[in-house]
Scaffold this active site. Sequence first.
Site, PDB file in Angstrom:
ATOM      1  N   ASP A  51      -5.151  -4.009  -1.625  1.00 61.83           N
ATOM      2  CA  ASP A  51      -5.608  -5.233  -2.290  1.00 61.83           C
ATOM      3  C   ASP A  51      -6.704  -5.949  -1.504  1.00 61.83           C
ATOM      4  O   ASP A  51      -6.987  -5.607  -0.356  1.00 61.83           O
ATOM      5  CB  ASP A  51      -4.407  -6.177  -2.530  1.00 61.83           C
ATOM      6  CG  ASP A  51      -3.498  -6.293  -1.315  1.00 61.83           C
ATOM      7  OD1 ASP A  51      -3.932  -5.957  -0.202  1.00 61.83           O
ATOM      8  OD2 ASP A  51      -2.344  -6.722  -1.473  1.00 61.83           O
ATOM      9  N   ASN A 106       8.758 -12.945  -1.813  1.00 63.60           N
ATOM     10  CA  ASN A 106       9.222 -12.993  -3.212  1.00 63.60           C
ATOM     11  C   ASN A 106       9.335 -11.591  -3.821  1.00 63.60           C
ATOM     12  O   ASN A 106       9.460 -11.443  -5.027  1.00 63.60           O
ATOM     13  CB  ASN A 106       8.272 -13.854  -4.060  1.00 63.60           C
ATOM     14  CG  ASN A 106       6.870 -13.261  -4.142  1.00 63.60           C
ATOM     15  OD1 ASN A 106       6.598 -12.216  -3.565  1.00 63.60           O
ATOM     16  ND2 ASN A 106       5.978 -13.942  -4.848  1.00 63.60           N
ATOM     17  N   HIS A 135       6.994  -9.171  -3.638  1.00 69.31           N
ATOM     18  CA  HIS A 135       5.763  -8.519  -4.099  1.00 69.31           C
ATOM     19  C   HIS A 135       5.421  -7.312  -3.226  1.00 69.31           C
ATOM     20  O   HIS A 135       5.789  -7.238  -2.054  1.00 69.31           O
ATOM     21  CB  HIS A 135       4.591  -9.498  -4.246  1.00 69.31           C
ATOM     22  CG  HIS A 135       3.983 -10.017  -2.990  1.00 69.31           C
ATOM     23  ND1 HIS A 135       3.776 -11.352  -2.758  1.00 69.31           N
ATOM     24  CD2 HIS A 135       3.495  -9.392  -1.904  1.00 69.31           C
ATOM     25  CE1 HIS A 135       3.189 -11.523  -1.593  1.00 69.31           C
ATOM     26  NE2 HIS A 135       3.010 -10.353  -1.045  1.00 69.31           N
ATOM     27  N   GLU A 162       2.651  -9.420  -8.092  1.00 68.81           N
ATOM     28  CA  GLU A 162       3.516 -10.595  -8.028  1.00 68.81           C
ATOM     29  C   GLU A 162       4.614 -10.520  -9.096  1.00 68.81           C
ATOM     30  O   GLU A 162       4.467  -9.803 -10.097  1.00 68.81           O
ATOM     31  CB  GLU A 162       2.668 -11.848  -8.285  1.00 68.81           C
ATOM     32  CG  GLU A 162       1.689 -12.176  -7.162  1.00 68.81           C
ATOM     33  CD  GLU A 162       2.340 -12.924  -6.011  1.00 68.81           C
ATOM     34  OE1 GLU A 162       3.417 -12.525  -5.554  1.00 68.81           O
ATOM     35  OE2 GLU A 162       1.741 -13.922  -5.573  1.00 68.81           O
TER      36      GLU A 162
HETATM   37  C1  GLP Z   1       0.327 -10.014   1.614  1.00 68.61           C
HETATM   38  C2  GLP Z   1      -0.154  -8.608   1.231  1.00 68.61           C
HETATM   39  C3  GLP Z   1       1.005  -7.665   1.081  1.00 68.61           C
HETATM   40  C4  GLP Z   1       1.946  -7.802   2.247  1.00 68.61           C
HETATM   41  C5  GLP Z   1       2.536  -9.183   2.258  1.00 68.61           C
HETATM   42  C6  GLP Z   1       3.550  -9.407   3.359  1.00 68.61           C
HETATM   43  O1  GLP Z   1       0.614 -10.821   0.551  1.00 68.61           O
HETATM   44  N1  GLP Z   1      -0.939  -8.594   0.057  1.00 68.61           N
HETATM   45  O2  GLP Z   1       0.519  -6.330   0.959  1.00 68.61           O
HETATM   46  O3  GLP Z   1       2.970  -6.846   2.182  1.00 68.61           O
HETATM   47  O4  GLP Z   1       1.445 -10.073   2.435  1.00 68.61           O
HETATM   48  O5  GLP Z   1       2.914  -9.908   4.467  1.00 68.61           O
HETATM   49  P1  GLP Z   1       3.510 -10.026   5.902  1.00 68.61           P
HETATM   50  O6  GLP Z   1       3.641  -8.633   6.410  1.00 68.61           O
HETATM   51  O7  GLP Z   1       2.492 -10.809   6.656  1.00 68.61           O
HETATM   52  O8  GLP Z   1       4.802 -10.713   5.778  1.00 68.61           O
END
Ligand code: GLP
Length: 243
Positions: free
Chosen positions: A67, A136, A138, A143
């Site tokens: 993304d 959440n 995702h 989402e």
């Molecule tokens: C972002 C990314 C996700 C990732 C998520 C969790 O939103 N788009 O791909 O898995 O964050 O992030 P973190 O690893 O910082 O908790």
Amino acid sequence: MTIIRAHDYAEMSAKAAELITAQLLLKPDCVLGLATGSTPLGIYDALARKVAAGSLSFARARSINLDEYVGLSASDRQSYAYFMRENLFKKVDFADGANNIPNGVSTDVDAECARYDSLVERLGGIDLQLLGLGPNGHIGFNEPSDAFEPNTHLVELTENTIAANARFFGEGEHQPTRALTIGVRAIMQAKTVLLAVSGEAKANALRGALFGPITPRLPASILQLHPRLFVVADDAAMSAIDR
Ligand code: GLP
């Protein structure tokens, strides 16, 4: 599903890095699906150390990132393109042009999404998809919603995700509220999925993802249907499942 348990973040990172290393050894010209966020940092660090030690090479591999924020160009310090360059690409030996990420500043979003899906197809799909988990539930920026989105698409980020990621943005720095993300089809068609999860803040989402109903309200729950899912999680992330 195989759950590989680790005591803490460092051990989780080392174990996940071993799985990616095995993928590269088995198929040096593999397509890696890569993720951003704080979770993969330790994994990327472990991989970079292996490359520096001469025991691993990305020279024949290609990568596809999940993304990108809409409105941030690849040179923006908050873009995922920048994150990947700083935290992995410049530390390992991918060939020039081997790394792909959605273009967050494309003027034609539909064309950019279609380009990204055909790119995944042209590369023959993803061999190993690394995923983090949003609090959440995702995956990528898929989402919670009423339906799973199969294709790369534009997402309005939820308040929960904007709040969770606010820690990466300094005061006065613009935090985007929209993103382009790969859809669930490319993720589910990956030959192997590696879900890396650390910390108490993810414990409920992880329990729901692995053992709750399969629903687009908790996008990671679709991974229950994946035939080759490895979950590498530390004790804190496993705490709700333990209870
Ligand atoms: C972002 C990314 C996700 C990732 C998520 C969790 O939103 N788009 O791909 O898995 O964050 O992030 P973190 O690893 O910082 O908790």
